[in-house]
Each structure stands twice: as C-alpha cells, then as structure tokens.
Design a protein around this motif. Structure first.
Motif, PDB file in Angstrom:
ATOM      1  N   GLU A 251     -38.507 -69.925  17.006  1.00 52.98           N
ATOM      2  CA  GLU A 251     -37.323 -69.311  16.394  1.00 52.98           C
ATOM      3  C   GLU A 251     -36.651 -68.484  17.469  1.00 52.98           C
ATOM      4  O   GLU A 251     -37.319 -67.934  18.355  1.00 52.98           O
ATOM      5  CB  GLU A 251     -37.773 -68.461  15.198  1.00 52.98           C
ATOM      6  CG  GLU A 251     -36.679 -67.798  14.409  1.00 52.98           C
ATOM      7  CD  GLU A 251     -36.287 -66.439  14.968  1.00 52.98           C
ATOM      8  OE1 GLU A 251     -35.133 -66.022  14.746  1.00 52.98           O
ATOM      9  OE2 GLU A 251     -37.156 -65.805  15.613  1.00 52.98           O
ATOM     10  N   VAL A 252     -35.329 -68.371  17.431  1.00 56.23           N
ATOM     11  CA  VAL A 252     -34.590 -67.831  18.564  1.00 56.23           C
ATOM     12  C   VAL A 252     -34.953 -66.385  18.881  1.00 56.23           C
ATOM     13  O   VAL A 252     -35.089 -66.019  20.055  1.00 56.23           O
ATOM     14  CB  VAL A 252     -33.066 -67.976  18.338  1.00 56.23           C
ATOM     15  CG1 VAL A 252     -32.586 -67.195  17.111  1.00 56.23           C
ATOM     16  CG2 VAL A 252     -32.292 -67.524  19.581  1.00 56.23           C
ATOM     17  N   ARG A 253     -35.141 -65.540  17.879  1.00 53.54           N
ATOM     18  CA  ARG A 253     -35.463 -64.146  18.188  1.00 53.54           C
ATOM     19  C   ARG A 253     -36.838 -64.038  18.817  1.00 53.54           C
ATOM     20  O   ARG A 253     -37.039 -63.260  19.770  1.00 53.54           O
ATOM     21  CB  ARG A 253     -35.378 -63.277  16.930  1.00 53.54           C
ATOM     22  CG  ARG A 253     -35.504 -61.789  17.259  1.00 53.54           C
ATOM     23  CD  ARG A 253     -35.424 -60.901  16.046  1.00 53.54           C
ATOM     24  NE  ARG A 253     -35.517 -59.502  16.428  1.00 53.54           N
ATOM     25  CZ  ARG A 253     -35.792 -58.509  15.594  1.00 53.54           C
ATOM     26  NH1 ARG A 253     -35.979 -58.768  14.294  1.00 53.54           N
ATOM     27  NH2 ARG A 253     -35.880 -57.267  16.022  1.00 53.54           N
ATOM     28  N   ALA A 254     -37.789 -64.818  18.314  1.00 49.63           N
ATOM     29  CA  ALA A 254     -39.120 -64.806  18.908  1.00 49.63           C
ATOM     30  C   ALA A 254     -39.080 -65.322  20.338  1.00 49.63           C
ATOM     31  O   ALA A 254     -39.757 -64.787  21.228  1.00 49.63           O
ATOM     32  CB  ALA A 254     -40.067 -65.651  18.063  1.00 49.63           C
TER      33      ALA A 254
ATOM     34  N   ALA B  68     -34.104 -64.142  13.234  1.00 50.98           N
ATOM     35  CA  ALA B  68     -32.695 -63.754  13.408  1.00 50.98           C
ATOM     36  C   ALA B  68     -31.832 -64.206  12.247  1.00 50.98           C
ATOM     37  O   ALA B  68     -30.794 -63.584  11.964  1.00 50.98           O
ATOM     38  CB  ALA B  68     -32.165 -64.342  14.712  1.00 50.98           C
ATOM     39  N   GLY B  69     -32.218 -65.296  11.590  1.00 51.11           N
ATOM     40  CA  GLY B  69     -31.377 -65.808  10.508  1.00 51.11           C
ATOM     41  C   GLY B  69     -30.182 -66.574  11.008  1.00 51.11           C
ATOM     42  O   GLY B  69     -29.216 -66.807  10.258  1.00 51.11           O
ATOM     43  N   ALA B  70     -30.199 -66.953  12.282  1.00 47.63           N
ATOM     44  CA  ALA B  70     -29.107 -67.728  12.879  1.00 47.63           C
ATOM     45  C   ALA B  70     -29.682 -68.549  14.010  1.00 47.63           C
ATOM     46  O   ALA B  70     -30.722 -68.202  14.587  1.00 47.63           O
ATOM     47  CB  ALA B  70     -28.001 -66.815  13.384  1.00 47.63           C
ATOM     48  N   ALA B  71     -29.017 -69.634  14.340  1.00 45.38           N
ATOM     49  CA  ALA B  71     -29.464 -70.492  15.433  1.00 45.38           C
ATOM     50  C   ALA B  71     -28.903 -70.003  16.755  1.00 45.38           C
ATOM     51  O   ALA B  71     -27.875 -69.313  16.816  1.00 45.38           O
ATOM     52  CB  ALA B  71     -29.020 -71.933  15.176  1.00 45.38           C
ATOM     53  N   ALA B  72     -29.585 -70.369  17.834  1.00 42.23           N
ATOM     54  CA  ALA B  72     -29.173 -69.924  19.166  1.00 42.23           C
ATOM     55  C   ALA B  72     -27.746 -70.340  19.497  1.00 42.23           C
ATOM     56  O   ALA B  72     -26.952 -69.545  20.007  1.00 42.23           O
ATOM     57  CB  ALA B  72     -30.143 -70.468  20.213  1.00 42.23           C
TER      58      ALA B  72
ATOM     59  N   GLY C 180     -28.591 -57.910  20.944  1.00 42.18           N
ATOM     60  CA  GLY C 180     -28.759 -57.787  19.499  1.00 42.18           C
ATOM     61  C   GLY C 180     -30.125 -58.240  19.030  1.00 42.18           C
ATOM     62  O   GLY C 180     -30.711 -57.645  18.110  1.00 42.18           O
ATOM     63  N   LEU C 181     -30.671 -59.271  19.660  1.00 41.53           N
ATOM     64  CA  LEU C 181     -31.983 -59.777  19.282  1.00 41.53           C
ATOM     65  C   LEU C 181     -33.116 -58.849  19.709  1.00 41.53           C
ATOM     66  O   LEU C 181     -34.184 -58.828  19.097  1.00 41.53           O
ATOM     67  CB  LEU C 181     -32.206 -61.161  19.893  1.00 41.53           C
ATOM     68  CG  LEU C 181     -31.325 -62.286  19.328  1.00 41.53           C
ATOM     69  CD1 LEU C 181     -31.377 -63.510  20.232  1.00 41.53           C
ATOM     70  CD2 LEU C 181     -31.752 -62.643  17.902  1.00 41.53           C
ATOM     71  N   LEU C 182     -32.885 -58.067  20.780  1.00 44.71           N
ATOM     72  CA  LEU C 182     -33.961 -57.257  21.352  1.00 44.71           C
ATOM     73  C   LEU C 182     -33.912 -55.783  20.972  1.00 44.71           C
ATOM     74  O   LEU C 182     -34.922 -55.098  21.049  1.00 44.71           O
ATOM     75  CB  LEU C 182     -33.919 -57.361  22.888  1.00 44.71           C
ATOM     76  CG  LEU C 182     -34.219 -58.735  23.477  1.00 44.71           C
ATOM     77  CD1 LEU C 182     -33.929 -58.745  24.974  1.00 44.71           C
ATOM     78  CD2 LEU C 182     -35.660 -59.125  23.208  1.00 44.71           C
ATOM     79  N   ARG C 183     -32.746 -55.280  20.595  1.00 43.35           N
ATOM     80  CA  ARG C 183     -32.610 -53.829  20.428  1.00 43.35           C
ATOM     81  C   ARG C 183     -33.444 -53.285  19.268  1.00 43.35           C
ATOM     82  O   ARG C 183     -34.042 -52.203  19.374  1.00 43.35           O
ATOM     83  CB  ARG C 183     -31.150 -53.455  20.203  1.00 43.35           C
ATOM     84  CG  ARG C 183     -30.957 -51.942  20.030  1.00 43.35           C
ATOM     85  CD  ARG C 183     -29.502 -51.566  19.862  1.00 43.35           C
ATOM     86  NE  ARG C 183     -29.341 -50.138  19.722  1.00 43.35           N
ATOM     87  CZ  ARG C 183     -29.214 -49.508  18.546  1.00 43.35           C
ATOM     88  NH1 ARG C 183     -29.253 -50.205  17.427  1.00 43.35           N
ATOM     89  NH2 ARG C 183     -29.064 -48.199  18.511  1.00 43.35           N
ATOM     90  N   ALA C 184     -33.510 -54.011  18.180  1.00 42.20           N
ATOM     91  CA  ALA C 184     -34.291 -53.532  17.031  1.00 42.20           C
ATOM     92  C   ALA C 184     -35.774 -53.809  17.257  1.00 42.20           C
ATOM     93  O   ALA C 184     -36.144 -54.777  17.922  1.00 42.20           O
ATOM     94  CB  ALA C 184     -33.818 -54.207  15.757  1.00 42.20           C
ATOM     95  N   ALA C 185     -36.625 -52.960  16.705  1.00 40.39           N
ATOM     96  CA  ALA C 185     -38.062 -53.224  16.743  1.00 40.39           C
ATOM     97  C   ALA C 185     -38.349 -54.529  16.018  1.00 40.39           C
ATOM     98  O   ALA C 185     -37.607 -54.934  15.113  1.00 40.39           O
ATOM     99  CB  ALA C 185     -38.818 -52.078  16.095  1.00 40.39           C
ATOM    100  N   GLY C 186     -39.428 -55.199  16.420  1.00 37.13           N
ATOM    101  CA  GLY C 186     -39.723 -56.514  15.887  1.00 37.13           C
ATOM    102  C   GLY C 186     -39.870 -56.561  14.381  1.00 37.13           C
ATOM    103  O   GLY C 186     -39.582 -57.579  13.751  1.00 37.13           O
ATOM    104  N   HIS C 187     -40.305 -55.453  13.771  1.00 37.76           N
ATOM    105  CA  HIS C 187     -40.494 -55.453  12.322  1.00 37.76           C
ATOM    106  C   HIS C 187     -39.204 -55.148  11.575  1.00 37.76           C
ATOM    107  O   HIS C 187     -39.187 -55.137  10.339  1.00 37.76           O
ATOM    108  CB  HIS C 187     -41.574 -54.436  11.922  1.00 37.76           C
ATOM    109  CG  HIS C 187     -41.281 -53.039  12.400  1.00 37.76           C
ATOM    110  ND1 HIS C 187     -41.781 -52.553  13.583  1.00 37.76           N
ATOM    111  CD2 HIS C 187     -40.548 -52.037  11.864  1.00 37.76           C
ATOM    112  CE1 HIS C 187     -41.371 -51.299  13.746  1.00 37.76           C
ATOM    113  NE2 HIS C 187     -40.617 -50.976  12.725  1.00 37.76           N
TER     114      HIS C 187
END
Length: 373
Positions: free
Chosen positions: A133-136, A202-206, A221-228
C-alpha cells in the motif's frame, strides 16, 4: 554542549560513583537528557537517578544526591539541582555554553547535510517488510533512509504486489518470494525480528496522489502523521502559507539560502568566532534555535530506532518556526545605514546552519529542498 555531550557527562558521573563504590549498579549504555519543559528549572533534565534507584537499592533522591556533585564538577556545567522525586536539573555554564554554540554551528557547516548522521546502528541489518500500500511503501522507504543515516544496512520488501506508480514517489520495491513475513533477512545477518510496516492506509493510490499533489507534497503528507493516525492528504499541502507545514519548512530553507547570498554580497559571510558569539547567540530566539540544531542528531537516531519518520517531520517544523523567530528577533543582515558587524556574521552562520539541517532532514524524508520557493 549538546544533549549527547551531557549524556556522556552524566554517564561519566555514574561510572565514577560506581568506581568509588558510592553506587553499586550496572552502568547503563546510555542516559537520556532532555531540554527542560516550560516552567521547569535549569536548561536540561535527566531521570537517571530514578532509572538506577531499584538496582542500587536506594531512594532515587539519594542516588541523585550521589551523582549531583560529580556532575557539577564536569566542565561546562554551571549548576545541578535535584527536583521532585530525584530528577537532576542541569544548568550550563554560560561562557562554556557560548563556545559550544559556536562549535555547533561550525560542526553543521563542516558536515553539511550529513550533520546528525552517525554509527550507532552500525552492524544492524534489519528487514523492513511493508504492506503493499502506498503509505506503507513510502514509510518503509523513509525509515530505511533514516536507518542508513545511523549506520544500519536495512532491506525493504513488499508483502504483496508492488504498484509501479510507487516509483514516482521514489520507492524501489523488492517483492522477492519468501520475504513477506516476519523473521530475519536471509544472508543479511540481522538478529532483529522483522515487524511489517503497516501505517493507517492512505485511502488513495500512488498515481492519483502524484497527479494531484506532486511527489514532494504527497510524500510529506504520507509521512508527517504518526503511523497510527490518518494521513492528511488534502489540497492544503499545496497552499503557500505558514499554515501548511511543508511550505513553512521549505520556505524557511529557501530564506536561509537567500540570507547567505545577501551576506556574501555584503561581505559578512563566514564562520563565527568564539569571541564573537556571546552577543549574537545569547538572545532567547538564538538559544532556542541552537538547542533544536543540537537536538538534531538525537532526533534522527530516535526516528530510526522507532521507525518513525513523523518525528523528523515534526522536528523540521520546529526548526523552521524557531528560525523565523530568530530571524525576526535577531536580524542576520544589517538594515538601513547599519554597518555589517561580527554579530551579523555569526547570525548568518546560524541561519545557514538551520537551512542545512532543514535540507538534510527533507532529503531523508525524500522531499526536495529548493533554494527558491
């Protein structure tokens, strides 16, 4: 004196107390020293006495009392107090601390964007499997960069089919068979269990993210928030205002580069001198900025160890805010008919160091740091 220096000072005091039979404990490998929180006393605080109390079979306050004088005798320490149940409150010697701030700025200049990189994780070869998944994928890529900055040799591997569009976000996917489950990386010598990188999706595709936001804003945007936490991936990432943390950080970096260019034109660019920094770096805004720059190596190491690139993102935001506060309170360049001075040179050097830290941090997150925004 940096938090790392203070940690070594406290550890040395513990070893002395053990050698002198004042304490009977195993000397820890490391001691955490943190900036004092608002309303606290001293410049730094350390909870080592509470950490050692049980094994020493003594109250934490007594352990702190044993360590207090040994720490206070160290160079660069002005005062040591015991607060609460046994916290050590450390106040730095002003003259020594001033020289340390100059040395810090010089160190950042010497190491460039690799300031804060280290070897604490040398020999570790962790496997980083990540959900397909893109965020991972982006998180694993950033974690790997952080681990490499600390001397480790990580390997990332997707646990399912890779999306070719991940490459547009700087991710090179490895989906070799047999590497998608927890365990160790064959042939890589790691002894660390591999926990799958699995932040909230992320709920969206790359491809959609890159088309809408561009690679830099999408990665941030993908990295700024904590993973949880859920990642904020709205169009606010493209807004050019201080309300957008990405713009704030990149604009702060660009502003430092503009200051350096102007300083060169005015002939005030150069390394700070130890005898010049007292006035230039003694203001509260300068102290706050140098403290954050001094914390940068510890932030990188913690972000690597905890697999948490969001820690670095938030640190860069703090550096950017502190830089603008410093810029407003202690203008690096002369204004009007004011003549260039040594203070301007030292302030410009500090501004340049802030920009270097911002550029290095953004690079580890896979985000560009343009000289003009």
């Amino acid at each position: 004196m940096t938090p790392a220096d203070l940690s070594r000072t406290v550890l040395h005091a513990v070893r002395r107390a053990v050698d002198e039979d004042a304490l009977r404990v195993a000397v820890p490998e490391r001691v955490r020293v943190e900036r004092t929180r608002p309303g606290g006393s001293g410049d730094y605080a350390c909870a080592v006495a509470l950490q050692l109390a049980r094994s020493a079979a003594l109250p934490a306050h007594e352990v702190a009392r044993i360590l207090k004088d040994r720490i206070a005798a160290a160079p660069g320490i002005g005062r040591v107090e015991i607060t609460g149940p046994g916290f050590l409150s450390l106040t730095l010697d002003a003259s020594t601390d001033g020289a340390a701030r100059t040395a810090l700025v010089r160190e950042v200049a010497a190491r460039g964007t690799e300031y804060g990189h280290g070897t604490a994780l040398r020999g570790e070869e962790p496997l980083l499997p990540y959900a397909a998944e893109v965020r991972a994928a982006v998180t694993a890529d950033a974690v790997a960069a952080l681990l490499r900055s600390q001397g480790a040799a990580p390997r990332t591997v997707a646990t399912g089919p890779a999306d070719p569009a991940w490459s547009r976000l700087g991710v090179t996917a490895d989906t070799a068979p047999g590497h998608g489950t927890a365990g160790t990386a064959p042939g890589h010598g790691t002894t660390e269990p591999a926990a799958t990188v699995r932040p909230v999706p992320a709920g969206a595709a790359a491809a959609e993210l890159v088309e809408r936001l561009g690679p830099d804003a999408a990665r941030w945007g993908l990295l700024r928030a904590a993973g949880h936490d859920r990642a904020a991936l709205g169009d606010g990432l493209l807004v050019q205002s201080a309300a957008n943390p990405l713009f704030l950080v990149r604009y702060a970096h660009a502003r430092t580069r503009a200051l350096v260019r102007s300083a060169r034109d005015l002939g005030v660019h150069g390394a700070p001198q130890p005898h010049e920094d007292a006035a230039a770096y003694g203001e509260p805004a300068a102290l706050a900025l140098t403290a954050l720059l001094a914390d940068h190596p510890a932030v990188l190491l913690a972000a690597a160890r905890h697999r948490a690139p969001d820690r670095l993102a938030r640190h860069l935001e703090a550096v950017a805010h502190a830089f603008f506060d410093f810029h407003d309170a202690c203008p690096p360049l002369p204004a009007g008919d004011e003549k260039p001075s040594a203070a301007h040179r030292s302030r410009t050097a500090l501004a340049e160091a802030a920009g270097t830290v911002l550029a290095g941090g953004l690079s580890l997150l896979g985000v560009s740091a343009p000289a003009h925004v």
